[in-house]
Design a protein around this motif. Structure first.
Motif, PDB file in Angstrom:
ATOM      1  N   PRO A 165      -9.887   5.025   7.354  1.00  0.00           N
ATOM      2  CA  PRO A 165      -9.897   5.199   8.815  1.00  0.00           C
ATOM      3  C   PRO A 165      -8.638   4.624   9.456  1.00  0.00           C
ATOM      4  N   GLY A 166      -8.304   5.099  10.648  1.00  0.00           N
ATOM      5  CA  GLY A 166      -7.195   4.508  11.385  1.00  0.00           C
ATOM      6  C   GLY A 166      -5.984   5.420  11.489  1.00  0.00           C
ATOM      7  N   THR A 167      -4.940   4.877  12.080  1.00  0.00           N
ATOM      8  CA  THR A 167      -3.686   5.613  12.263  1.00  0.00           C
ATOM      9  C   THR A 167      -2.561   4.638  11.941  1.00  0.00           C
ATOM     10  N   SER A 168      -2.517   4.206  10.671  1.00  0.00           N
ATOM     11  CA  SER A 168      -1.569   3.137  10.363  1.00  0.00           C
ATOM     12  C   SER A 168      -0.778   3.444   9.092  1.00  0.00           C
ATOM     13  N   ASP A 169      -0.488   2.412   8.305  1.00  0.00           N
ATOM     14  CA  ASP A 169       0.430   2.565   7.173  1.00  0.00           C
ATOM     15  C   ASP A 169       0.147   3.755   6.265  1.00  0.00           C
ATOM     16  N   GLU A 170      -1.093   3.852   5.768  1.00  0.00           N
ATOM     17  CA  GLU A 170      -1.404   4.901   4.792  1.00  0.00           C
ATOM     18  C   GLU A 170      -1.103   6.271   5.377  1.00  0.00           C
ATOM     19  N   HIS A 171      -1.498   6.448   6.653  1.00  0.00           N
ATOM     20  CA  HIS A 171      -1.372   7.762   7.289  1.00  0.00           C
ATOM     21  C   HIS A 171       0.090   8.106   7.530  1.00  0.00           C
ATOM     22  N   LEU A 172       0.844   7.118   8.016  1.00  0.00           N
ATOM     23  CA  LEU A 172       2.261   7.364   8.279  1.00  0.00           C
ATOM     24  C   LEU A 172       2.996   7.670   6.981  1.00  0.00           C
ATOM     25  N   SER A 173       2.666   6.923   5.919  1.00  0.00           N
ATOM     26  CA  SER A 173       3.372   7.126   4.655  1.00  0.00           C
ATOM     27  C   SER A 173       3.100   8.511   4.102  1.00  0.00           C
ATOM     28  N   VAL A 174       1.817   8.875   4.046  1.00  0.00           N
ATOM     29  CA  VAL A 174       1.487  10.136   3.410  1.00  0.00           C
ATOM     30  C   VAL A 174       2.106  11.287   4.196  1.00  0.00           C
ATOM     31  N   VAL A 175       2.112  11.164   5.517  1.00  0.00           N
ATOM     32  CA  VAL A 175       2.678  12.239   6.330  1.00  0.00           C
ATOM     33  C   VAL A 175       4.192  12.313   6.130  1.00  0.00           C
ATOM     34  N   SER A 176       4.836  11.132   6.063  1.00  0.00           N
ATOM     35  CA  SER A 176       6.293  11.194   5.952  1.00  0.00           C
ATOM     36  C   SER A 176       6.714  11.734   4.578  1.00  0.00           C
ATOM     37  N   TYR A 177       5.899  11.506   3.543  1.00  0.00           N
ATOM     38  CA  TYR A 177       6.251  12.047   2.231  1.00  0.00           C
ATOM     39  C   TYR A 177       5.925  13.523   2.092  1.00  0.00           C
ATOM     40  N   LEU A 178       4.828  13.963   2.717  1.00  0.00           N
ATOM     41  CA  LEU A 178       4.361  15.326   2.439  1.00  0.00           C
ATOM     42  C   LEU A 178       4.782  16.358   3.472  1.00  0.00           C
ATOM     43  N   ARG A 179       5.127  15.890   4.696  1.00  0.00           N
ATOM     44  CA  ARG A 179       5.485  16.893   5.693  1.00  0.00           C
ATOM     45  C   ARG A 179       6.808  17.546   5.312  1.00  0.00           C
ATOM     46  N   ASP A 180       6.793  18.866   5.282  1.00  0.00           N
ATOM     47  CA  ASP A 180       7.984  19.601   4.899  1.00  0.00           C
ATOM     48  C   ASP A 180       8.318  20.536   6.054  1.00  0.00           C
ATOM     49  N   ASP A 181       9.362  20.201   6.789  1.00  0.00           N
ATOM     50  CA  ASP A 181       9.648  20.968   8.005  1.00  0.00           C
ATOM     51  C   ASP A 181      10.056  22.404   7.707  1.00  0.00           C
ATOM     52  N   LYS A 214       0.841  -1.195   0.000  1.00  0.00           N
ATOM     53  CA  LYS A 214       0.000   0.000   0.000  1.00  0.00           C
ATOM     54  C   LYS A 214       0.880   1.249   0.000  1.00  0.00           C
ATOM     55  N   ASN A 215       1.962   1.200   0.765  1.00  0.00           N
ATOM     56  CA  ASN A 215       2.855   2.351   0.833  1.00  0.00           C
ATOM     57  C   ASN A 215       3.489   2.648  -0.521  1.00  0.00           C
ATOM     58  N   GLY A 216       3.858   1.574  -1.253  1.00  0.00           N
ATOM     59  CA  GLY A 216       4.442   1.752  -2.569  1.00  0.00           C
ATOM     60  C   GLY A 216       3.470   2.450  -3.510  1.00  0.00           C
ATOM     61  N   MET A 217       2.202   2.036  -3.400  1.00  0.00           N
ATOM     62  CA  MET A 217       1.172   2.643  -4.255  1.00  0.00           C
ATOM     63  C   MET A 217       1.015   4.128  -3.924  1.00  0.00           C
ATOM     64  N   ILE A 218       1.003   4.448  -2.636  1.00  0.00           N
ATOM     65  CA  ILE A 218       0.823   5.845  -2.236  1.00  0.00           C
ATOM     66  C   ILE A 218       2.005   6.679  -2.723  1.00  0.00           C
ATOM     67  N   ARG A 219       3.189   6.104  -2.621  1.00  0.00           N
ATOM     68  CA  ARG A 219       4.370   6.826  -3.105  1.00  0.00           C
ATOM     69  C   ARG A 219       4.248   7.115  -4.594  1.00  0.00           C
ATOM     70  N   GLN A 220       3.739   6.131  -5.327  1.00  0.00           N
ATOM     71  CA  GLN A 220       3.556   6.332  -6.766  1.00  0.00           C
ATOM     72  C   GLN A 220       2.541   7.426  -7.046  1.00  0.00           C
ATOM     73  N   PHE A 221       1.442   7.409  -6.270  1.00  0.00           N
ATOM     74  CA  PHE A 221       0.420   8.437  -6.454  1.00  0.00           C
ATOM     75  C   PHE A 221       0.989   9.829  -6.197  1.00  0.00           C
ATOM     76  N   LEU A 222       1.887   9.924  -5.239  1.00  0.00           N
ATOM     77  CA  LEU A 222       2.424  11.234  -4.885  1.00  0.00           C
ATOM     78  C   LEU A 222       3.534  11.678  -5.826  1.00  0.00           C
ATOM     79  N   SER A 223       4.292  10.697  -6.370  1.00  0.00           N
ATOM     80  CA  SER A 223       5.458  11.109  -7.142  1.00  0.00           C
ATOM     81  C   SER A 223       5.285  10.945  -8.648  1.00  0.00           C
ATOM     82  N   GLU A 224       4.308  10.137  -9.076  1.00  0.00           N
ATOM     83  CA  GLU A 224       4.228   9.863 -10.509  1.00  0.00           C
ATOM     84  C   GLU A 224       2.947  10.342 -11.162  1.00  0.00           C
ATOM     85  N   VAL A 225       2.130  11.108 -10.397  1.00  0.00           N
ATOM     86  CA  VAL A 225       0.927  11.673 -11.007  1.00  0.00           C
ATOM     87  C   VAL A 225       1.241  13.104 -11.421  1.00  0.00           C
TER      88      VAL A 225
END
Lengths: 310, 264
Positions: free
Chosen positions: A176-192, A151-162
């Protein structure tokens, strides 16, 4: 094959990474404990490059399922697109196992096309485009039976290849939840360096069993340092079409979203009453901005609050 | 694993918020009210609802020599409950785990919890077709699992996800016992007019499409919502309600399949 992380892994981003007792024996301990060698996920640079023309990103979150994250995403998108015709909006559906956006935005059966600059999202309106895994499935019955890493690989593709092009706002509909999808999207998009480019909206319903999970989600945002624009209370009341009286279908025995917002110190953006007309329009993928009633009025207020906060 | 458990039933739905946990708890309570010994396992790690729905929040799990002792709702020890909610220090704490850690926790719930003799173990799941579901289905190959009950609401956007769950069941080889349609109509308390807020007949259409029985249609009944926070069964409290009738027929249906003699 990737080895599972040790049971009490402090997480690679933690300052304790590689230093606590659980790290002993972990094959990655050396990488984690050396601050100079810390490897950044190569995907993050790709995502940053693909998203450089996307001004704001807004996560639509809720710990609880079925509270209307996707519906609220659709309603907001439709309304924002109508109210700000000169701005461009994108929707990314990262609910991999249960994508709802193609139906709600009236794009069932559409296909995404691959071009030199990546996947082209599906155009919904003049200034709205959508990407969802729903477009990649052969039929509605196709199930995505994937564990986290895939799932994380897919999300990365959605963020980087669209090929999102220039967007003023990208709305991200989440599962729903606080798991893989949420952690992945936050780690890719959060820009300190630009902490305000990624914000979140929390959706809830008024009853305690939903609020219970939603409080967890708010704490997730606090831990991940994502600013919360506010909370939308959905399905707050129901107006009978026959006699016109309002009733609470999901009674707010503990004070509903208002009490929770005060307790958790987050703003309440507004309440959306349950409305069979809107529900039906969403199911059919129709544009709801033509409907004029209490729900769409509440929506207008919420939209202006969101735009003011970005 | 689960060697003293006679029957296992998994409650699934691709969609969130359709009432999996409410159906799971009320089904467990209905089975208990008809004389069975029942266990209820909540594997929704990021959003455990069962402790709240049964009014068991704040109870602690104890460890014995053989593993974790589940929470018993009363002295009779006829309903045993396990959920990650009992292991959290604070009810607002999020469980921010990726898949592998969730998998380990669920395996632990299935192997390390000391379930006594049970007629039925009901497993309540989170929405989706991912880590939790794959893990539980893998484990179900080794135990007497009767199959899955699918919960849905009637509107199209929920049915889309539930159809994916049916495909999941087919692919992982778990039998679908039937579909329960929840929130199918709301009777206005002021004028008794029934509105199908989330459209209607979706469950029936889905059951026909998937060639599985429709176990029942549950209306939106605020009186059932009021029971949340206690271990009162709809069967006793609201014996005449259509919710009680549907639950009674599901229990009969299950008893017919499994032929478990009632111990009372």
């Amino acid at each position: 094959m990737q080895a599972p992380p040790p049971e009490h892994c402090p997480g690679v981003e933690s300052e304790q990474a590689g230093l606590v007792s659980a790290c002993a024996g972990c094959p990655n301990q050396r990488i984690c404990s050396d601050p100079n060698k810390k490897l950044e996920d190569p995907g993050k640079a790709l995502v940053a490059a693909a998203m450089k023309d996307v001004k704001h990103k807004l996560l639509i979150l809720s710990g609880k399922g079925g509270v209307g994250k996707s519906t609220v995403t659709t309603l907001l998108t439709r309304y924002l697109a109508r109210s700000y015709p000169d701005s461009n909006f994108g929707v990314l559906d990262i609910d991999i196992c249960g994508p709802s956006q193609p139906r709600l935005l009236g794009a069932l059966g559409e296909n995404v096309h691959q071009s030199g600059s990546g996947w082209s999202p599906v155009g919904i309106d003049d200034n709205v485009c959508l990407m969802s895994i729903g477009f990649l499935l052969g039929s509605v019955d196709d199930a995505i039976i994937w564990r986290g890493p895939k799932k994380n690989g897919m999300i990365r593709q959605f963020l980087s290849e669209v090929d999102w092009g220039t967007l003023d706002l990208l709305l991200l509909d989440t599962p729903p939840g606080t798991s893989d999808e949420h952690l992945s999207v936050v780690s890719y998009l959060r820009d300190d360096s630009a902490p305000d480019s990624l914000k979140a909206i929390i959706v809830t319903t008024p009853q305690e069993v939903a609020l219970l999970d939603v409080r967890k989600e708010i704490n997730f945002c606090k831990k991940q340092r994502i600013p919360i624009v506010g909370v939308v209370e959905n399905m707050s009341s129901f107006r009978c079409g026959n006699c016109g009286n309002s009733s609470e279908i999901f009674p707010a025995k503990t004070g509903g979203a208002a009490a929770m917002c005060q307790e958790m110190d987050v703003p309440l953006l507004g309440s959306l009453p349950l409305d069979p007309q809107v529900t039906r329009a969403c199911d059919a993928g129709e544009d709801i901005t033509a409907i004029n009633n209490a729900t769409t009025e509440a929506l207008a207020t919420i939209c202006s609050k969101i735009m003011a906060s970005l | 694993m689960l060697d003293k458990v006679k029957n296992v039933i998994v409650v699934l739905s691709g969609k969130g918020g359709v009432g999996k946990s409410t159906v799971s708890t009320q089904l467990a309570l209905a089975l208990r009210a008809t004389g069975h010994k029942v266990g209820l396992l909540d594997i929704d790690l990021c959003g455990p609802s069962v402790p709240h729905l049964l009014g068991l929040e704040g109870r602690d799990i104890y460890q014995c020599d053989d593993g974790w002792v589940p929470i018993y709702t009363d002295e009779s020890k006829t309903l045993a409950v396990m959920s990650i909610g009992f292991l959290l220090k604070n009810r607002n704490d999020p469980v921010i785990w990726r898949g592998p850690k969730k998998t380990m926790m669920i395996k632990q719930f299935l192997t390390d919890v000391k379930w006594e003799d049970l007629d039925y173990l009901i497993i309540d799941t989170p929405p989706g077709t991912s880590d939790e579901h794959i893990t539980v289905m893998e484990c179900m190959r080794e135990v007497p699992c009767n199959g899955a009950i699918i919960v849905t609401t009637p509107q199209g956007v929920a049915l889309d996800d539930v159809r994916k769950e049916l495909t999941f069941c087919k692919k992982t080889g778990i039998k679908v016992l039937g579909i329960v349609e929840n929130m199918s109509g709301f009777v206005c308390p002021h004028c008794s007019d029934c509105t199908n807020i989330f459209s209607s007949f979706g469950g029936a259409e889905l059951a026909q499409l998937a060639q599985v029985p429709l176990l029942g249609t549950l209306p939106i009944d605020p009186r059932v919502g009021v029971l949340a926070g206690s271990t009162a069964s709809v069967l006793n409290e609201l014996a005449d309600s259509s919710t009680a009738q549907v639950l009674r027929s599901i229990v009969q249906h299950l008893d017919g399949l499994t032929a478990v003699p009632t111990s009372a």
